[in-house]
Structures are given as structure tokens and as C-alpha cells.
Design a protein around this motif. Structure first.
Motif: not given
Length: 341
Positions: A26-27, A263, A340
Motif C-alpha cells: 500500500e506504499t 505507506r 493504519v
């Protein structure tokens, strides 16, 4: 029928693909990933454990994590992430240490590595590849003789492997600022612009078409191998093929650290330096968009010479060395919960 098989194979490869070198799937999203609790040691239910080792690699492929390399000829230790149990895989064909692994098409590539004894280790001339499905090793491409080194960072971007900096003469010297690109499909090498400074004993990461080289040192055994740590973070922009250095430095300078991008945040964990005998336990995170560093809860036990993987809402580290240098080698697992925000 052949078409259906191709679709099923593609779906399987897609489901099993985990971005390598600490890159998170999910970068690039704006949300942050943060620790929600302290690091804890893991009790393995069936009593299995990894091989005590350091200057090794710990990397995830699908539902398993693999502990590879280290000083001596050692087996691959396989951690089933669902059950948190260990099994032993095939031993490496040669002694392989001081490298950063790259996962490419489901296989683990070991390059920019050393072999031999301290302080006169030599760079390995070939890429060594481990196939997790077949539990087999094979020898890959030959690295150009004039560009061989160990202690280098290695990352994957758009099916190209980038080899960053390193050291050519074991722990005695010959640290280099080289950047090379290897295309595994074409078996082709290209020399790219040198980094702003040499460094070894570090891990590189990728994020949004950039390569980050952080921490590490320029090792000189005769002067004390744990000094010359580097605070600067150097960034290579892949499309423009240019380097720059970030304006801020790493708060705790050390080498032999683990690194991961989650992320939009660069995490540096553990390491070793000349400032303390015990391995570093610091966990420091830099927000890549706004350029600020933050210190998070420290590791329950400091370590260097291993890696970190993410699995669901956990960060996991295994083995490594508990002090600077080579002893004690650890045979444990530590985890921390993440969330998150």
C-alpha cells in the motif's frame, strides 16, 4: 484449457506477490502505519526455532518468511506466518553473508554479497537464487568483475534490480558509491550515476520511483570497524537518473540495520555502532512527504544483521546479533502490532 490454466497461474502469482525489500503493497497512500504496542518475543508453539545467525536476510514471500545466509554454510529457515512455526530448508551452496535480498517472480535473489572470514571477506562473483517452492538453490548471472562488492543495498523496481554502494575488500576498505542496474530478463547490466557518498552495511528501500540509501558506514577494520557511521540519507530519482541528499540526518547513526517502507514512511530498525557494545534497539521513522523523523518504541532486544517483514498487522524480526560484531547470534523472533491511522 491452456487459457484457463494461464489465468489460474496468473491469479496465483498475483496473490502470492509481496513487494520486496521492505516495500509495502500500500506504499503511496496517504495513511500512516504506526506501532500500537511494545515489541514482544514470540513463543513458538511447537518449540521450533531458527538457526542462530547474523549478517543474514529475513524476507517474506507469500505466507512464509525466509531466513537465509549468514556466516558459515547454513540452511534456509522457513517461518510459516500463519502458524508461527519453523521448518528447515536447503543449505546454501556456499557461504553467503552481508547482502540484502530481492524477491523477483517468487524467487529470492542474493547479490552484492560477501563470502569468507573477517576481515578479508571477498565479494561473491555470481547471483545466488533460492526457489521457495522447490526448496532449491541455483547460480544466476555473473556480476561484472569490476563492479563486485558486498555489504550493498539491493532493491527491485519495475522488474529491474538496483545494486547500491557496498565495499570491495571485506571489512578492510574499498567502500564504493556505485549504482548498478540488472535486468534479469535480458541478463544485462548497466552502470548508473554514483551516489553522493559510499556506504556499506545498510539496507536500501524504494518508494514512488525513488531509491533511498540510509544509515550504514564506511568500514575500515584497522581503525575500528564500527565507526564512520553515516547520518545522511541519499535519494536516487529513477526516471531522471539523479541523486540528491535529504536536508535532515538520521537521529541515531548506525549500520547493520533493517529497513522497510510502510505507506509513506521509511522505518529504520536496530543496527550497530561504536557508541555502545549492545546492538541498537532504536526504531526511527521518517515521514517521506514532510521530512520529519519520529522515534517509536524500541525493539525488545537490540539486534543487527537481519531484516524485518510485515505480515498483516504485525512487523516481525528474526535472529541477528545481540551485540555489535559477531556474538551473541540470536535464535529468536520478535513482533510488534501495527495499525493504519
Amino acid at each position: 484449457m491452456r487459457y484457463l490454466f494461464s489465468l489460474l497461474l496468473l491469479a496465483t502469482l498475483t496473490a502470492c506477490f509481496i513487494p520486496p525489500n521492505g516495500a509495502d503493497s500500500e506504499t503511496g497512500m496517504a495513511d500512516e502505519v504506526n506501532l500500537t504496542g511494545l515489541w514482544d518475543s514470540v513463543t513458538i508453539a511447537d518449540g521450533s526455532s531458527p538457526t542462530a545467525r547474523h549478517e543474514a536476510a529475513f524476507v517474506r514471500v507469500g505466507e512464509k518468511a525466509y531466513l537465509l545466509g549468514g556466516r558459515g554454510v547454513l540452511p534456509v529457515d522457513v517461518l510459516d506466518l500463519a502458524t508461527m512455526t519453523w521448518t528447515a530448508g536447503a543449505s546454501s551452496p556456499v557461504e553467503i553473508h552481508h547482502f540484502q535480498p530481492v524477491v523477483y517472480r517468487g524467487e529470492i535473489y542474493l547479490m552484492g554479497a560477501m563470502t569468507g572470514r573477517y576481515p578479508g571477506e571477498v565479494p561473491l562473483p555470481e547471483i545466488h537464487i533460492y526457489d521457495p517452492i522447490q526448496n532449491e538453490w541455483r547460480t544466476g548471472a555473473t556480476i561484472p568483475e569490476s563492479r563486485r562488492r558486498g555489504g550493498a543495498g539491493a532493491v527491485l523496481h519495475d522488474d529491474q534490480i538496483y545494486l547500491v554502494c557496498g565495499i570491495t575488500d571485506g571489512h578492510r576498505g574499498g567502500h564504493v558509491a556505485w549504482l548498478d542496474r540488472y535486468d534479469p530478463r535480458a541478463d544485462a547490466w548497466a552502470q548508473l550515476p554514483d551516489a553522493p557518498r559510499p556506504r556499506d552495511h545498510f539496507q536500501a528501500v524504494t518508494h514512488e520511483n525513488k531509491i533511498y540509501a540510509a544509515a550504514g558506514r564506511t568500514t575500515v577494520a584497522a581503525a575500528g570497524p564500527f565507526g564512520n557511521t553515516i547520518g545522511a540519507v541519499d535519494v536516487y530519482d529513477i526516471p531522471s537518473q539523479t541523486w540528491r541528499s535529504l536536508p535532515d540526518s538520521l537521529p541515531t547513526r548506525r549500520a547493520g540495520n533493517a529497513a522497510i517502507v510502510l505507506r509513506d514512511r521509511l522505518w529504520l530498525l536496530g543496527g550497530e555502532s561504536n557508541t555502545q557494545k549492545v546492538a541498537h534497539a532504536e526504531v526511527e521513522v521518517r515521514s517521506l512527504p514532510d521530512g520529519t523523523w519520529e522515534s517509536l518504541d524500541s525493539l525488545s532486544r537490540g539486534r543487527h544483521g537481519t531484516g524485518v517483514v510485515r505480515y498483516g498487522n504485525q512487523l516481525i524480526m528474526a535472529s541477528g546479533c545481540g551485540n555489535r560484531g559477531g556474538k551473541p547470534e540470536l535464535a529468536d523472533v520478535i513482533t510488534a502490532e501495527i495499525a493504519v491511522k
